[in-house]
Scaffold this motif. Structure first.
Motif, PDB file in Angstrom:
ATOM      1  N   UNK A   6       0.835  -1.192   0.000  1.00  0.00           N
ATOM      2  CA  UNK A   6       0.000   0.000   0.000  1.00  0.00           C
ATOM      3  C   UNK A   6       0.874   1.248   0.000  1.00  0.00           C
ATOM      4  N   UNK A   7       0.581   2.165  -0.900  1.00  0.00           N
ATOM      5  CA  UNK A   7       1.326   3.424  -0.858  1.00  0.00           C
ATOM      6  C   UNK A   7       0.604   4.393   0.075  1.00  0.00           C
ATOM      7  N   UNK A   8       1.177   5.596   0.205  1.00  0.00           N
ATOM      8  CA  UNK A   8       0.618   6.558   1.151  1.00  0.00           C
ATOM      9  C   UNK A   8      -0.806   6.949   0.806  1.00  0.00           C
ATOM     10  N   UNK A   9      -1.088   7.041  -0.499  1.00  0.00           N
ATOM     11  CA  UNK A   9      -2.443   7.396  -0.916  1.00  0.00           C
ATOM     12  C   UNK A   9      -3.441   6.333  -0.481  1.00  0.00           C
ATOM     13  N   UNK A  10      -3.064   5.066  -0.700  1.00  0.00           N
ATOM     14  CA  UNK A  10      -3.941   3.977  -0.275  1.00  0.00           C
ATOM     15  C   UNK A  10      -4.205   4.054   1.225  1.00  0.00           C
ATOM     16  N   UNK A  11      -3.147   4.259   1.976  1.00  0.00           N
ATOM     17  CA  UNK A  11      -3.314   4.315   3.430  1.00  0.00           C
ATOM     18  C   UNK A  11      -4.202   5.478   3.844  1.00  0.00           C
ATOM     19  N   UNK A  12      -4.032   6.606   3.172  1.00  0.00           N
ATOM     20  CA  UNK A  12      -4.865   7.766   3.494  1.00  0.00           C
ATOM     21  C   UNK A  12      -6.331   7.464   3.186  1.00  0.00           C
ATOM     22  N   UNK A  13      -6.565   6.806   2.063  1.00  0.00           N
ATOM     23  CA  UNK A  13      -7.942   6.464   1.694  1.00  0.00           C
ATOM     24  C   UNK A  13      -8.556   5.517   2.721  1.00  0.00           C
ATOM     25  N   UNK A  14      -7.793   4.536   3.140  1.00  0.00           N
ATOM     26  CA  UNK A  14      -8.294   3.598   4.148  1.00  0.00           C
ATOM     27  C   UNK A  14      -8.678   4.347   5.418  1.00  0.00           C
ATOM     28  N   UNK A  15      -7.794   5.235   5.867  1.00  0.00           N
ATOM     29  CA  UNK A  15      -8.068   5.991   7.093  1.00  0.00           C
ATOM     30  C   UNK A  15      -9.324   6.842   6.944  1.00  0.00           C
ATOM     31  N   UNK A  16      -9.459   7.491   5.788  1.00  0.00           N
ATOM     32  CA  UNK A  16     -10.627   8.338   5.559  1.00  0.00           C
ATOM     33  C   UNK A  16     -11.908   7.523   5.548  1.00  0.00           C
ATOM     34  N   UNK A  17     -11.842   6.354   4.932  1.00  0.00           N
ATOM     35  CA  UNK A  17     -13.040   5.513   4.855  1.00  0.00           C
ATOM     36  C   UNK A  17     -13.404   4.928   6.214  1.00  0.00           C
ATOM     37  N   UNK A  18     -12.393   4.645   7.025  1.00  0.00           N
ATOM     38  CA  UNK A  18     -12.687   4.141   8.370  1.00  0.00           C
ATOM     39  C   UNK A  18     -13.434   5.198   9.160  1.00  0.00           C
ATOM     40  N   UNK A  19     -13.007   6.434   8.954  1.00  0.00           N
ATOM     41  CA  UNK A  19     -13.633   7.537   9.670  1.00  0.00           C
ATOM     42  C   UNK A  19     -15.063   7.751   9.197  1.00  0.00           C
ATOM     43  N   UNK A  20     -15.259   7.694   7.900  1.00  0.00           N
ATOM     44  CA  UNK A  20     -16.592   7.895   7.334  1.00  0.00           C
ATOM     45  C   UNK A  20     -16.686   7.243   5.968  1.00  0.00           C
ATOM     46  N   UNK A  21     -17.283   6.076   5.931  1.00  0.00           N
ATOM     47  CA  UNK A  21     -17.378   5.325   4.681  1.00  0.00           C
ATOM     48  C   UNK A  21     -18.496   5.863   3.796  1.00  0.00           C
ATOM     49  N   UNK A  23     -18.890   9.071   2.814  1.00  0.00           N
ATOM     50  CA  UNK A  23     -18.560  10.267   2.049  1.00  0.00           C
ATOM     51  C   UNK A  23     -18.357   9.974   0.558  1.00  0.00           C
ATOM     52  N   UNK A  24     -18.563  10.995  -0.236  1.00  0.00           N
ATOM     53  CA  UNK A  24     -18.509  10.854  -1.689  1.00  0.00           C
ATOM     54  C   UNK A  24     -17.067  10.672  -2.168  1.00  0.00           C
ATOM     55  N   UNK A  25     -16.925   9.990  -3.296  1.00  0.00           N
ATOM     56  CA  UNK A  25     -15.595   9.787  -3.867  1.00  0.00           C
ATOM     57  C   UNK A  25     -14.953  11.119  -4.220  1.00  0.00           C
ATOM     58  N   UNK A  26     -15.788  12.089  -4.551  1.00  0.00           N
ATOM     59  CA  UNK A  26     -15.261  13.419  -4.866  1.00  0.00           C
ATOM     60  C   UNK A  26     -14.520  13.983  -3.648  1.00  0.00           C
ATOM     61  N   UNK A  27     -15.125  13.805  -2.466  1.00  0.00           N
ATOM     62  CA  UNK A  27     -14.506  14.305  -1.232  1.00  0.00           C
ATOM     63  C   UNK A  27     -13.228  13.528  -0.936  1.00  0.00           C
ATOM     64  N   UNK A  28     -13.268  12.224  -1.117  1.00  0.00           N
ATOM     65  CA  UNK A  28     -12.078  11.397  -0.899  1.00  0.00           C
ATOM     66  C   UNK A  28     -10.959  11.852  -1.822  1.00  0.00           C
ATOM     67  N   UNK A  29     -11.315  12.036  -3.091  1.00  0.00           N
ATOM     68  CA  UNK A  29     -10.322  12.450  -4.069  1.00  0.00           C
ATOM     69  C   UNK A  29      -9.690  13.777  -3.691  1.00  0.00           C
ATOM     70  N   UNK A  30     -10.538  14.714  -3.314  1.00  0.00           N
ATOM     71  CA  UNK A  30     -10.041  16.027  -2.924  1.00  0.00           C
ATOM     72  C   UNK A  30      -9.050  15.887  -1.770  1.00  0.00           C
ATOM     73  N   UNK A  31      -9.382  15.056  -0.815  1.00  0.00           N
ATOM     74  CA  UNK A  31      -8.548  14.902   0.393  1.00  0.00           C
ATOM     75  C   UNK A  31      -7.174  14.311   0.094  1.00  0.00           C
ATOM     76  N   UNK A  32      -7.095  13.482  -0.929  1.00  0.00           N
ATOM     77  CA  UNK A  32      -5.799  12.862  -1.220  1.00  0.00           C
ATOM     78  C   UNK A  32      -5.163  13.417  -2.498  1.00  0.00           C
ATOM     79  N   UNK A  33      -5.807  14.431  -3.089  1.00  0.00           N
ATOM     80  CA  UNK A  33      -5.262  15.045  -4.286  1.00  0.00           C
ATOM     81  C   UNK A  33      -5.415  14.197  -5.531  1.00  0.00           C
ATOM     82  N   UNK A  34      -6.625  13.650  -5.699  1.00  0.00           N
ATOM     83  CA  UNK A  34      -6.898  12.798  -6.858  1.00  0.00           C
ATOM     84  C   UNK A  34      -8.273  13.166  -7.420  1.00  0.00           C
TER      85      UNK A  34
END
Lengths: 151, 151
Positions: A6-21, A23-34
Motif C-alpha cells: 500500500x502506498x501513502x495514498x492507499x493508506x490515506x484512503x483507508x483511514x478516511x473511509x474508516x472515519x466515514x465510509x 462520504x462521496x468519492x469526490x470528497x475522498x479524491x479532494x482529500x488525497x489530491x486525486x
DNA sequence: TTTGAAATTACAACTGT
DNA sequence: ACAGTTGTAATTTCAAA
C-alpha cells in the motif's frame, strides 16, 4: 493476501473511509489530491484485493439491548484449531481467538443480561474438548475503535 | 441513549446495514417491505437517536501491516475510572475496558511486530496508577464480527 | 407514498508516463 | 500496460408536495 503493498495514498484512503465510509468519492479524491474517478478506482482495487472488506455501520450495543459485555477464557483439553465453526454458531460471541498461554481460546461475548451470559457459558461447555471457562465481566468500556493503520 | 425502543423493522434495518452499509435505500426498503423514502427516514432516525453511529469499512489488519494481536490485562493500584484519555492516547490500543476482577483494565492491542507490542507495554506502565501488565498473544483469530442484535 | 431535482456513482473514451 | 483525467449516462439521495 497477507503482505500487501500500500502506498501513502492507499493508506490515506483507508483511514478516511474508516472515519466515514459514507462520504462521496469526490470528497475522498479532494482529500488525497486525486480526481473523483481515480479515488473510486483506488478504492475498488482495495476492495478487490481484500484490504477493505465490507462496509458496515457501528451500532450502540446498549440500544440493541446488549448491556452486558464479557471476555471469556476457554480452557480445553484438546486441540481447538478447527473448532471455529462451533464458536461461530453461538451468535452472542463477537470474537473468538486462539491464544498462547494457559487457556486456549479467548472469546468476546455480548448479551442482554448476565443470565444470558451464563447460558452462553453453558453452550461453550457443550463444545467438544472444552473443560473450563473463566468469564471477566466488563464494568465500563472506555472505547472501541477501528484499528489505526501502522505508520 | 441507553434504552431504545426498536421494532422489528428497525432491527431488520440495523442487521441489513451491518451486513452491507453501502446498499441503496431502495434495496433496504424492499427487504423490509417499505418504500425507499420510508426506509430512508427510518435509517435517518436511527442515526439521529444514536442507535447507528458512523459507517466504516472493515479492514484486513494484516494488509495494514498489523500482524500481532494481543489482549493485555492492566493491573493498577489506583482508581482507573477516569484514565480513558491516557489509554486512548496510545493508537495501537483498539479497545479498553474497565473490568471486574483481578486486573482493572483490559485492552486489545494491534501492532506490526512483537517488539512494538513490547513498546506499547512500556507506554502502559507510564500511565499513572498502572503497576503491572499481563499480555496474552493471539495465535489465530477464528473470527471478529459485529454484534448481532438481540432477539 | 409519490415525485422530481440535485448529487453521486459507475463507466466510458482518452492522455500521459 | 498502467494509473490518472475529463466527460457522461444511470442511479441514488433527499426534501417537498
Amino acid at each position: 493476501m497477507a503482505i500487501e503493498n500500500l502506498d501513502d495514498t492507499d493508506r490515506a484512503l483507508v483511514a478516511l473511509l474508516q472515519q466515514d465510509a459514507g462520504q462521496a468519492y469526490a470528497a475522498l479524491g479532494r482529500a488525497v489530491g486525486l480526481s473523483t474517478a481515480a479515488a473510486h478506482e483506488r478504492v475498488r482495487k482495495l476492495r478487490e484485493r481484500g484490504v477493505l472488506r465490507r462496509t458496515t455501520v457501528e451500532v450502540d450495543p446498549k440500544a440493541l439491548g446488549l448491556g452486558v459485555l464479557a471476555f471469556v477464557m476457554v480452557d480445553s483439553s484438546a486441540w481447538m484449531g478447527d473448532s471455529a465453526g462451533a464458536f461461530a454458531a453461538i451468535p452472542e460471541i463477537e470474537e473468538a481467538h486462539v491464544i498462547a498461554g494457559a487457556a486456549s481460546v479467548l472469546v468476546k461475548v455480548r448479551t442482554p443480561t448476565t443470565e444470558q451470559l451464563q447460558d452462553v457459558l453453558r453452550r461453550l461447555y457443550a463444545i467438544e474438548g472444552v473443560n473450563g471457562t473463566q468469564a471477566t465481566v466488563v464494568l465500563e468500556s472506555f472505547f472501541e475503535r477501528p484499528p489505526s493503520p501502522a505508520l
